[in-house]
Design an enzyme around this catalytic site. Structure first.
Site, PDB file in Angstrom:
ATOM      1  N   HIS A 134       0.791  -1.231   0.000  1.00 13.50           N
ATOM      2  CA  HIS A 134       0.000   0.000   0.000  1.00 13.50           C
ATOM      3  C   HIS A 134       0.828   1.290   0.000  1.00 13.50           C
ATOM      4  O   HIS A 134       0.496   2.249   0.714  1.00 13.50           O
ATOM      5  CB  HIS A 134      -0.956   0.006   1.197  1.00 13.50           C
ATOM      6  CG  HIS A 134      -2.100  -0.958   1.079  1.00 13.50           C
ATOM      7  ND1 HIS A 134      -2.581  -1.431  -0.123  1.00 13.50           N
ATOM      8  CD2 HIS A 134      -2.875  -1.554   2.036  1.00 13.50           C
ATOM      9  CE1 HIS A 134      -3.594  -2.257   0.098  1.00 13.50           C
ATOM     10  NE2 HIS A 134      -3.791  -2.358   1.396  1.00 13.50           N
ATOM     11  N   HIS A 209      -9.839   2.400   0.049  1.00 14.33           N
ATOM     12  CA  HIS A 209      -9.840   1.270   0.976  1.00 14.33           C
ATOM     13  C   HIS A 209     -10.970   1.379   2.006  1.00 14.33           C
ATOM     14  O   HIS A 209     -10.757   1.141   3.199  1.00 14.33           O
ATOM     15  CB  HIS A 209      -8.473   1.184   1.656  1.00 14.33           C
ATOM     16  CG  HIS A 209      -8.091  -0.195   2.109  1.00 14.33           C
ATOM     17  ND1 HIS A 209      -8.849  -0.912   3.006  1.00 14.33           N
ATOM     18  CD2 HIS A 209      -7.052  -0.976   1.783  1.00 14.33           C
ATOM     19  CE1 HIS A 209      -8.268  -2.072   3.229  1.00 14.33           C
ATOM     20  NE2 HIS A 209      -7.169  -2.138   2.487  1.00 14.33           N
ATOM     21  N   GLU A 348     -11.621  -3.095  -3.127  1.00 11.41           N
ATOM     22  CA  GLU A 348     -10.459  -2.309  -3.546  1.00 11.41           C
ATOM     23  C   GLU A 348     -10.241  -2.538  -5.038  1.00 11.41           C
ATOM     24  O   GLU A 348      -9.543  -3.461  -5.445  1.00 11.41           O
ATOM     25  CB  GLU A 348      -9.220  -2.735  -2.750  1.00 11.41           C
ATOM     26  CG  GLU A 348      -9.350  -2.547  -1.256  1.00 11.41           C
ATOM     27  CD  GLU A 348      -8.348  -3.398  -0.484  1.00 11.41           C
ATOM     28  OE1 GLU A 348      -7.141  -3.223  -0.692  1.00 11.41           O
ATOM     29  OE2 GLU A 348      -8.776  -4.254   0.304  1.00 11.41           O
TER      30      GLU A 348
END
Ligand code: GLA
Length: 384
Positions: A134, A209, A348
């Site tokens: 991420h 997210h 996502e």
């Protein structure tokens, strides 16, 4: 915070079907404190004519709240979140939660924090051993974005979030100028459009997210009874560190078959190595696509039989990572109480995990002169 507020009939989704919009969509931005290093942060509230409220911070572009009515007109917050900036800076960051965040430069994992591009090797911080996750230690979810209103028609409101990620930030090459435009319209759609340009070849994978629970956060039942349809004939199984093995595998006869609406919990306890390694669902589905790939296409539909709330997700992205909050184990209290495994699911939308190391996957490379342009729509509704 209470999660059931009675809305007037005109402000409910039921009213959408029956009557013309009661009021125009609104957008309002207000101060929301400062980061621990002293940067001012704002909170923007978007509302539409049908009682939907979406709030997001300039910190991490984080969506902190989405209020939608149920079939009786009761509004509830359907995304996990916290009340204060401080909690996002501590609990969400320490716990690696990414609640509601705008994730980049590379959403999802890059194996062992390593990739090569144009013959150069790049090394990224290993923040999810043994992999990079991420966007790194201080990814886009922990940066303060500039927020300004977007020009929209009377039936929608929006804001443009901008951020410049300098060459070498978190190990990624090229100065990247990125915007994310958040729009809420009177058709009950939250649109997120990501655009970016770079001055050097780089890799890019952006997502939101948000953790959804259509019953409302804090619902003691979690999401196991909620129905999910994923428009994907294949998914990308992983090794035990969540890195794709490289093949797209048919979902047929696996717990990953959500081609028909299926309760999220129906197969989550199957004795399946993929589910054991990930402690639930935490996988990328390969979305079925037809025709024009620049148009957002159906990725997933979710439905909560108890409240009647529905959520439809459309995207231009080739994949969607669906995660059932597996690593949230009762350590953090947020809006609605203590959060636990299977309290929520994420959608996502993204390119596939570890694409820079899988030449056969759709490319995540962005070159100077190219315009990155990706759109995901979240459409809220109710079923009676
Ligand atoms: C993604 C990952 C998960 C987890 C969450 C954040 O969904 O795939 O493994 O890291 O983000 O906690």
């Amino acid at each position: 915070m209470t999660h059931s507020r009675r809305l007037g009939a005109a402000a409910t989704l039921a009213g959408v079907l029956a009557a013309a919009p009661a009021a125009a969509a609104t957008l309002n931005t207000a101060p929301f404190g400062s980061t621990t290093d002293g940067k001012p942060v704002s909170l923007t509230t978007m509302t539409n004519a049908h009682g939907i409220v979406v709030k997001f911070m300039s910190y991490g572009g984080i969506i902190t709240q989405i209020m939608t009515p149920d079939r009786h007109g009761h509004a509830a917050d359907i995304v996990l979140g916290f009340q204060t900036l401080h909690e996002y800076q501590t609990k969400s960051a320490d716990g690696g939660l990414y609640f509601g965040a705008l994730v980049g430069r590379y959403a999802n994992r890059i194996a062992k924090g390593h990739f090569s591009l144009d013959g150069h090797d790049y090394t990224l911080p290993i923040n999810n051993p043994p992999n990079a996750l991420h966007g790194g230690l201080k990814g886009f979810d922990k940066q303060v974005w500039e927020v300004r209103p977007a020009s929209t028609s009377g039936h929608s409101v929006g804001a443009v979030l901008s951020y410049t990620s300098v060459d070498g930030e978190e190990g990624y090459p090229g100065t990247l100028k990125v915007t994310a435009t958040y729009t809420l319209d009177d058709d009950n759609t939250l649109a997120i459009r990501y655009q970016a340009i770079t001055d050097k070849d780089t890799v890019l994978n952006l997502t939101n997210h948000s953790y959804f629970n259509l019953a409302g956060v804090g619902a003691p039942t979690g999401v196991l009874q909620q129905m999910l349809m994923v428009n994907a004939d294949e998914y990308t199984p992983t090794d035990k560190t969540s890195i794709p093995l490289g093949q797209n595998v048919p979902v047929q006869d696996t717990p990953f078959d959500f081609r028909k609406p299926t309760p999220i919990g129906l197969h989550i306890r199957n004795n399946d190595q993929q589910l054991i390694w990930a402690q639930g669902y935490d996988h990328n589905w390969v979305l079925n696509k037809r025709g024009d790939a620049t148009r957002p296409q159906l990725a997933a539909r979710a439905y909560d039989p108890a409240s009647g709330r529905t959520l439809e997700c459309l995207t231009t992205e080739p994949g969607v990572q669906i995660y059932t909050a597996n690593f949230i184990k009762g350590i953090y209290a947020g809006n609605g109480g203590i959060y636990r495994q299977t309290d929520a699911f994420t959608l996502e939308t993204q390119h596939f995990p570890d694409s820079p190391n899988h030449p056969a996957f759709p490319t995540t490379e962005l070159k100077p002169g190219q315009n990155f342009d990706s759109t995901t729509l979240f459409r809220f509704g109710i079923r009676h």
